[in-house]
Enzyme design. Sequence first.
Site, mmCIF file in Angstrom:
data_model
loop_
_atom_site.group_PDB
_atom_site.id
_atom_site.type_symbol
_atom_site.label_atom_id
_atom_site.label_comp_id
_atom_site.label_asym_id
_atom_site.label_seq_id
_atom_site.Cartn_x
_atom_site.Cartn_y
_atom_site.Cartn_z
ATOM 1 N N LYS A 94 0.816 -1.226 0.000
ATOM 2 C CA LYS A 94 0.000 0.000 0.000
ATOM 3 C C LYS A 94 0.848 1.274 0.000
ATOM 4 C CE LYS A 94 -4.245 -1.682 0.202
ATOM 5 N NZ LYS A 94 -5.158 -1.492 -0.946
ATOM 6 N N GLU A 116 -9.915 6.453 2.998
ATOM 7 C CA GLU A 116 -10.834 5.497 3.590
ATOM 8 C C GLU A 116 -10.038 4.248 3.888
ATOM 9 O OE1 GLU A 116 -10.328 5.680 0.373
ATOM 10 O OE2 GLU A 116 -9.910 3.560 0.005
ATOM 11 N N SER A 383 1.620 -9.795 -0.840
ATOM 12 C CA SER A 383 1.372 -8.353 -0.810
ATOM 13 C C SER A 383 1.551 -7.716 0.553
ATOM 14 C CB SER A 383 -0.038 -8.079 -1.328
ATOM 15 O OG SER A 383 -0.983 -8.842 -0.598
#
Lengths: 401, 269
Positions: A94, A116, A383
């Site tokens: 991220k 969010e 990930s």
Amino acid sequence: MPVDQYNLPDDRGHFGQFGGIFVAETLIPALAELKAAYEAAQNDPEFRAEFEYELAHYVGRPSPIYHAKRWSNLLGGAQIYLKREDLNHTGAHKINNCIGQAMLARRMSKPRVIAETGAGQHGVATATVAARYGMECVVYMGSEDVKRQAANVYRMKLLGATVIPVESGSKTLKDALNEAMRDWVTNVGNTFYIIGTVAGPHPYPMMVRDFQSVIGRECIPQMSALAGRQPDQVIACVGGGSNAMGIFYDYIPHTEVKLVGVEAAGHGIDSGKHAASLTAGRPGVLHGNRTYLLQDANGQIIETHSISAGLDYPGVGPEHAWLKDSGRAEYVTVTDDEALAAFHDLCRYEGIIPALESSHALAYAARLAPTLAKDTILLVSLSGRGDKDMHTVAEKSGIQF
Amino acid sequence: MSRIAAKFAELKSQQRKALIPFITAGDPEPGQTLPLMRALVDGGADIIELGVPFSDPMADGPTIQRASERALAYGISLKIVMGMVREFRKGDATTPVVLMGYANPVEAYGVEAFAADAAAAGVDGVLIVDYPPEECGEFSRVMKAAGIDPIFLLAPTSVESRFTDVAQLGSGYIYYVSLKGVTGAATIDTDEVAQRIPSIRAKVGMPVGVGFGIRDAASAARIARVADAVVIGSKIIETIEQAPAGTAAERVTAFLRQVRTAMDKETRS
């Protein structure tokens, strides 16, 4: 379109029939401003150089590829290689995108960023970069998620962010997204909305993909060096789909490499309690783009379920919708239980605690590997790391801290 | 001439401005929608905007979202909403009804089928909040072919090229969103509106209604001086929410009458 000339989206953000700009008029100028700023930044060598620098020195890139030999041998078939996004600063992919968008916010002189978050990973990554660049940060999070993810809420607060619990709708990720959109439309003058996945109105799906595409771009020389060739299949989990787009993107023209996205089947597709938009959804319009959606017969968005909060979303990035319909990528599903089994296997056999999201991709590789020859190569996007999932996994095993 | 065009022509000849209240179909419960629509007309409504509930109303504030959630709890679908309009038409052949909602329920229904069924039910206009002009050329064509006015939003932040886009695709009227933010947010800046309306009207060549942030008779009257129509939504939903059981319709009528009187006094003086 021949995929070796792949150049989507078009100027208005369309990937074939998917994508686009489905927002109220009040947001159109903000998106136009963002699109112009992003185009200028992309063409600015200084911006690109700074992004590279931040990825190298702040995130710790390139992330390595690791050959999971022991696990591969135990499975008795294909060789599994892991792209280690879990080793990034903040523990997941991220951050790649958050740095890019925060740099863009600074360039656009927006001192306030909003985001969010579902499980809190994107919220933590946003709070991290906001601290790094000295920006005010507000994170919207469904009140149900705030309760379930207390540790991440505290992390965001430590990093100086304000976390606002959202009480509307199902009180989860999609409601947090609605609320963040409302904040943005109200405070558009000084606020940059950092979207965490490859969804939303144009240019977000393209921009997030571009920032995340560093993942696949690194893999190509790394696989050559490590295995002497490219993998036969690239496998990644898909919620909104940012880590998958990140690793897929540079492989799209490599047509000999199969691309496989793994969606969350939750309790099973037939149970209705899942989050597999591409597998079980229909095209529709939500959150600014046209894509596959989990919806009822009347077009109302339905509540989703996955053990992994990061995959628990009723839509999916529009580029995945295109990749599915064009046949360039294949999308499969993995249940909660299968993901949990893969989670435990990676812990025990490789000494790596994977995120529950990534465990879906691992589970599919584990299902596939025994059916393939030993010289077949599967490259799996790991990930994120699983520290954040301790509570969920312990609870499933009947353990309380 | 469409019902909407006829209504604006009639009002113009009377030196009056259109009063356009909004309610969500099925809120607070389905049985009250028809009485509330009639109550709006009794209070002086010229056009009714009827909200089609959606699970994710991103452009609306908490008030209208709550109304949407209450309606969805009763399973209100687009098909049911069109049925309500058909019922309303049995007793009212002249008051235009505009459906306002989001794209996904319409796409799930099918655009062509929706156009045909909405027209048959007596729907006069459609405003799809998340269909900006760049995404709905085809939708707009289908609506017009069915005799339904596609109504578009403009905002304080809209650049002039947007005026041309909505002028080409839209008909009926333009809905000018008077402030940044979502429905029911803050209070309207009437000076800003007064400055913008004349140039918008000249560019789009159709009546311009103003909404978002109009909460009482005084602000409605100030807007009526410069705009062709005044849209009131959240304040009406709040009135319905706060009314003791069985009194929502009369409360709404009473509120609108005050607004109507203030608007007419302003435009006829």
